[in-house]
Write an enzyme that holds these catalytic residues in place. Structure first.
Site, PDB file in Angstrom:
ATOM      1  CG  ASN A 128      -1.823   1.148   1.322  1.00 45.70           C
ATOM      2  OD1 ASN A 128      -1.871   1.973   0.406  1.00 45.70           O
ATOM      3  ND2 ASN A 128      -2.553   1.258   2.424  1.00 45.70           N
ATOM      4  CB  CYS A 131      -2.280   4.912   3.770  1.00 45.01           C
ATOM      5  SG  CYS A 131      -3.237   5.498   5.193  1.00 45.01           S
ATOM      6  N   GLY A 244     -13.017   0.037  -5.554  1.00 49.70           N
ATOM      7  CA  GLY A 244     -13.506   1.398  -5.360  1.00 49.70           C
ATOM      8  C   GLY A 244     -15.010   1.418  -5.568  1.00 49.70           C
TER       9      GLY A 244
HETATM   10  C1  SIN Z   1      -5.624   3.248   3.604  1.00 47.93           C
HETATM   11  O1  SIN Z   1      -6.480   4.020   3.150  1.00 47.93           O
HETATM   12  O2  SIN Z   1      -4.652   2.937   2.921  1.00 47.93           O
HETATM   13  C2  SIN Z   1      -5.743   2.657   4.955  1.00 47.93           C
HETATM   14  C3  SIN Z   1      -6.760   3.317   5.788  1.00 47.93           C
HETATM   15  C4  SIN Z   1      -6.167   3.719   7.115  1.00 47.93           C
HETATM   16  O3  SIN Z   1      -5.891   2.861   7.959  1.00 47.93           O
HETATM   17  O4  SIN Z   1      -5.988   4.935   7.321  1.00 47.93           O
END
Ligand code: SIN
Length: 299
Positions: A128, A131, A244
């Site tokens: 990821n 975020c 999404g």
């Molecule tokens: C994310 O949107 O990548 C994770 C969400 C979060 O824990 O803020």
């Protein structure tokens, strides 16, 4: 091979439906509700090297056709995921799981991926770089092609598992970023993470979220997601996992027509914990309705 099956980076999925990270915990939490082995797989809660409490509350806000979250990567840390969460999951889930990894530096991404790489049940690592709720990490890597490529190359060198880079919609042009990840060795791309948003409480005249901004998800973002999946799938040769605002079997078919190999379902799980079960159940009838014999043929 059934008519719903798809191949994601060399691993066969019974169907393309994957609960998205952050909406399905570490999976076993849902096992009392239904047999989670019906899922293609699922992506577990975004995991960092160290445990994180996340952002202060309130960190969820409702919006028309969606929600904002500013959770801030709350998780128990990679070592605890390995020692406690994965053994619990193993008891109720016989398939490969997608590990979702976040970080605040390239070194942290690499370390966390190394820890999870040794886990037999981990099939893919979803990295990821998108975020929007943390400072100095997450999205700052995914909105810059060079930074995204650096994370990709270093993580790829540190693991044996297929690497799927999760990209942000908060960019002007997704194509150079997706291509940079592919050139750096990514095995797949997943998108979209949430769209940066904000709400203000008229009574207090203050932002609803303590973090001020948060990520928008839910049906409101589906057309944006579909457009970005389409643009990305046209630009790269590696598989694209679309997500999404997906909330129905028809949405899954649309995502696959746009070029997705598999489809993640996020906010819908928070509205209806049976959402993925229902989508998988509804897929064959939706395929019949639109004259689709197998999912592989429509992408
Ligand atoms: C994310 O949107 O990548 C994770 C969400 C979060 O824990 O803020």
């Amino acid at each position: 091979m059934g008519r719903l099956s798809v191949d994601l980076c060399g691993i066969e999925l019974d169907n393309p439906v994957i609960p998205a990270s952050g909406t399905f915990g570490y999976g076993y939490e849902f096992a009392d509700l239904y047999d989670i082995n019906i899922l293609g797989t699922f992506s577990f809660k975004g995991t960092t090297k160290e445990p994180r409490f996340g952002n202060p509350t309130p960190r969820i806000a409702e919006c028309a056709s969606g929600m904002l979250n500013s959770v801030g990567l709350q998780n128990p840390g990679a070592e605890k995921v390995v020692s406690e969460e994965l053994p619990r999951l193993k008891k109720v889930f016989g398939k490969k799981v997608m590990a979702n990894v976040s970080g605040f530096s390239v070194e942290e991404y690499v370390e966390t991926c190394r820890i999870l790489d040794g886990q037999e049940q981990v099939g893919w690592i979803e990295v990821n770089v998108s975020c929007p709720n943390v400072h100095g990490g997450g999205m700052s890597f995914g909105t810059d092609a060079r930074a995204a490529a650096e994370v990709t190359a270093k993580v790829k060198a540190a693991t044996e598992k297929p690497i799927i880079i999760k990209l942000s919609p908060n960019v002007t042009d997704i194509v150079p970023i997706a291509r940079a990840c592919e050139d750096a060795g990514a095995d797949g791309i997943s998108l979209i993470n949430t769209l940066l948003g904000m709400r203000i409480d008229l009574k207090t005249r203050k932002p609803v979220l303590k973090n001020v901004t948060g990520g928008l998800s839910g049906p409101a973002v589906f057309p944006v997601a579909l457009r970005m999946v389409y643009q990305t799938a046209k630009a790269v040769k590696i598989p694209v996992v679309g997500m999404g605002g997906v909330a129905s079997a028809e949405d899954v078919l649309e995502m696959m027509l746009a070029g997705a190999t598999a489809v993640e379902v996020g906010a819908a799980n928070l509205v209806n914990p049976y959402a993925c079960r229902d989508i998988i159940r509804d897929l064959p009838a939706a395929m019949d309705k639109y004259g689709i014999k197998t999912l592989k043929e429509i992408r």
